[in-house]
Design an enzyme around this catalytic site. Structure first.
Site, short mmCIF file in Angstrom:
data_model
loop_
_atom_site.label_atom_id
_atom_site.label_comp_id
_atom_site.label_asym_id
_atom_site.label_seq_id
_atom_site.Cartn_x
_atom_site.Cartn_y
_atom_site.Cartn_z
N ILE A 252 0.75 -0.99 -0.58
CA ILE A 252 0.03 0.39 -0.45
C ILE A 252 1.27 1.34 0.36
CG2 ILE A 252 -1.64 1.16 1.22
CD1 ILE A 252 -2.76 -1.02 2.12
N GLY A 253 2.03 1.39 0.60
CA GLY A 253 3.12 2.40 0.84
C GLY A 253 3.25 2.36 -0.89
N TYR B 204 -2.85 -6.31 16.83
CA TYR B 204 -2.70 -5.38 16.17
C TYR B 204 -4.54 -4.50 15.54
CZ TYR B 204 -3.91 -3.98 10.71
OH TYR B 204 -3.74 -3.40 9.50
#
Length: 265
Positions: free
Chosen positions: A19-20, A154
C-alpha cells in the site's frame, strides 16, 4: 477538481512495497516530490528505481530509516528537512491467538504501528502549521473498529491510530493543516499475497483473486464487494485526502473497506 500537488514535498513511511508504494506512486503522479521510506538503502533504492519507471510527475527521493524506533525517526527527520504531506503507513500484522501474545509482541506492535506515526507527526506537523498548509494521514484499518479475534494486538494499534489522528486534528484546528485516517479493508498487499500463496500450498500458479474471495467469504463475510481491495484502490483515497480538493475534510476516518463495516456512520 484540484488534485495538483506540484511543489509539495511528501513522506510515505513503509513505502518500498504494498500500500505504501502505491500511495507514493499516486502522490508522485499528482506532482509531489515523494520520500520513499524503508529500513535499508538497498530496498529503498530498488523501490525508487521501480517507481521512476512507472510514474510521471514529481520526483522521488530516498528516506531511509527505521521509523519503529525513536532513534530511527530522529535520524530520518534530521535528514529530511520540511515536508508538506506525511502519510503514516508503516505497519505490521500477524495472526496469533490472544492467549499466546507475549508482552514483547504487544510492545513491538505498538512501537511500529502507533509510535512511528506519533513521533513523525510530532516532529513534522509544526512546520506545516507554520507554513499554513499540510496533510497528515494515518493508514489505519477496519480492524481498528471491527477488532479481529485472530490478531487483537493488531486491532488495538489500529484503534489507537484513530484516536491519535482525531486528537491531532483537534490540535491543529484552523491552521490549514488537515489530519485524517484511512481505513482499508482486506487488501492484496505484499504480505497478504504471501499469506494467500501459503494457503494455496503446492499450487504452482495460485489464483489469487479466487483465494482472496474465499478468504473474504470465510473471514470477512460482511464485505459488500466480496473480494480483496487492490493497493491502488486504497492509494486513490489517500491521494485524494492529501490533495487541495480535500481541504474541508479533517478529523475523519475514511473507509476503503469494501462496505465490510455494518454501520451507516
Amino acid at each position: 477538481m484540484d488534485l495538483d500537488l506540484t511543489g509539495r514535498r511528501a513522506l510515505v513511511t513503509g513505502s518500498t512495497g504494498g500500500i505504501g508504494y502505491a500511495i507514493a506512486r499516486e502522490l508522485a503522479g499528482l506532482g509531489a516530490s515523494v520520500g520513499i521510506n524503508g529500513r535499508t538503502p538497498a530496498r529503498v533504492d530498488a523501490a525508487i528505481a521501480k517507481l521512476k519507471g512507472e510514474s510521471a510527475g514529481g520526483e522521488v527521493f530516498a528516506a531511509v530509516g527505521d521509523v519503529a524506533t525513536a532513534e530511527g525517526v530522529d535520524g530520518l527527520v534530521a535528514s529530511l528537512g520540511s515536508v508538506d504531506i506525511l502519510v503514516n503507513n508503516t505497519g505490521i500484522f500477524e495472526p496469533k491467538p490472544f492467549f499466546e501474545i507475549p508482552d514483547a509482541d504487544w510492545q513491538r506492535f505498538f512501537d511500529v504501528n502507533v509510535m512511528s506515526g506519533v513521533r513523525l507527526s510530532r516532529a513534522l506537523t509544526p512546520g506545516m502549521v507554520e507554513r499554513g498548509w499540510g496533510r497528515v494521514v494515518f493508514v489505519s484499518s477496519e480492524s481498528g473498529i471491527n477488532i479481529p479475534v485472530e490478531m487483537v494486538h493488531y486491532g488495538m494499534t489500529k484503534t489507537a491510530q484513530l484516536a491519535v489522528a482525531r486528537g491531532l486534528a483537534e490540535t491543529v484546528a484552523g491552521t490549514g493543516v488537515t489530519v485524517n485516517s484511512v481505513l482499508p479493508g482486506p487488501t492484496l498487499s505484499d504480505g497478504v499475497e504471501v499469506f494467500l500463496k501459503q494457503m494455496a500450498g503446492e499450487a504452482a500458479h495460485p489464483d489469487l483473486d479466487a483465494l482472496g474471495r474465499a478468504f473474504v467469504a470465510e473471514h470477512r463475510p460482511t464485505s459488500l464487494i466480496r473480494r480483496l481491495a487492490g493497493v491502488e484502490e486504497v492509494a486513490s483515497m489517500v491521494a485524494y485526502v492529501c490533495s487541495p480538493a480535500a481541504s474541508a475534510t479533517s478529523g475523519a476516518a475514511l473507509r476503503v473497506d469494501g462496505g465490510l463495516l455494518r454501520s451507516i456512520a
